[in-house]
Design an enzyme around this catalytic site. Structure first.
Site, PDB file in Angstrom:
ATOM      1  N   VAL A 160       1.001  -1.126  -0.142  1.00 25.57           N
ATOM      2  CA  VAL A 160      -0.017   0.058  -0.049  1.00 25.57           C
ATOM      3  C   VAL A 160       0.835   1.119  -0.070  1.00 25.57           C
ATOM      4  O   VAL A 160       1.926   1.443   0.604  1.00 25.57           O
ATOM      5  CB  VAL A 160      -0.872   0.016   1.169  1.00 25.57           C
ATOM      6  CG1 VAL A 160      -1.871   1.311   0.991  1.00 25.57           C
ATOM      7  CG2 VAL A 160      -1.829  -1.183   1.275  1.00 25.57           C
ATOM      8  N   CYS A 161       0.394   2.027  -0.913  1.00 24.87           N
ATOM      9  CA  CYS A 161       1.243   3.602  -0.826  1.00 24.87           C
ATOM     10  C   CYS A 161       2.762   3.325  -1.044  1.00 24.87           C
ATOM     11  O   CYS A 161       3.120   2.517  -1.921  1.00 24.87           O
ATOM     12  CB  CYS A 161       0.800   4.093   0.311  1.00 24.87           C
ATOM     13  SG  CYS A 161       1.350   5.960   0.736  1.00 24.87           S
TER      14      CYS A 161
END
Length: 197
Positions: free
Chosen positions: A109-110
């Site tokens: 994520v991210c």
């Protein structure tokens, strides 16, 4: 014990929503019928981990060999913090590579994508990350795409922060079916974005 295990690896400076959002999705999926056990883990035994906004989270164990390994982002633009610190240390990227080699599906994520890049899992693959890390990710030979979620089979990446919800819901749908993911979306009142790949 569940047939499918998911581990979300925590480290000091991780972004809260990057980890806790997917954790809630996975836990709701289990309540909706998915045979899934989710654990918040660290590399080494520790009582608490302090996230990027000072939330203190208790670890539930140490990183093992899960079926799904999720790496959150946070702290890429800060020296000696979060993702930047764990990439420079090198131990987490090495463990991510080991888990992948042993058959885990690895997701980020991210800016967690930078950990996957350091583990050499994104070379030549389409990948997404937070906008602050796109140039750095391209420098690791990833094919950066402007998408919320990128599914490249055994490696998945997602854009900034809230895209972790989309990633987790997609993984639930992919692994346990649309009925389960729809039930989770309804429970959380969240309408997810499109998936690339």
């Amino acid at each position: 014990m569940a047939d499918t295990t998911a581990e979300i690896v925590l480290f000091d400076g991780f972004d809260e929503l990057d980890a806790i959002g997917p954790y809630e999705v996975f836990e709701n999926a289990a309540l909706a019928g998915a045979d899934l056990e989710t654990t918040l883990v660290t590399l080494e035994e520790t009582d608490m981990v302090t996230a990027s906004h000072d939330l203190r989270v208790e670890s539930q164990g140490t990183l093992g060999q899960p079926d799904i390994l999720l790496v959150p982002g946070g702290g890429w633009t800060s020296a000696n913090e979060g993702v930047r610190a764990v990439v420079e240390d090198g131990e987490l990227p090495d463990r991510v590579d080991e888990c992948y080699t042993e058959g885990a599906t690895v997701a980020s994520v991210c800016t967690g994508a930078m950990v996957l890049a350091e583990a050499a899992l994104l070379e030549g693959r389409p990948a997404a990350t937070h906008q602050v890390a796109e140039e750095d990710l391209e420098a690791h030979a990833a094919n950066v795409v402007d998408e919320r979620v990128v599914d490249d089979g055994d490696v998945l990446t997602s854009g900034g922060v809230t895209a972790g919800l989309d990633l987790a819901l997609w993984l639930v749908e992919r692994e346990f079916g649309e009925d389960v993911s729809s039930a989770v979306s309804e429970e959380m009142e969240y309408e997810r974005g499109e998936v690339f790949g």
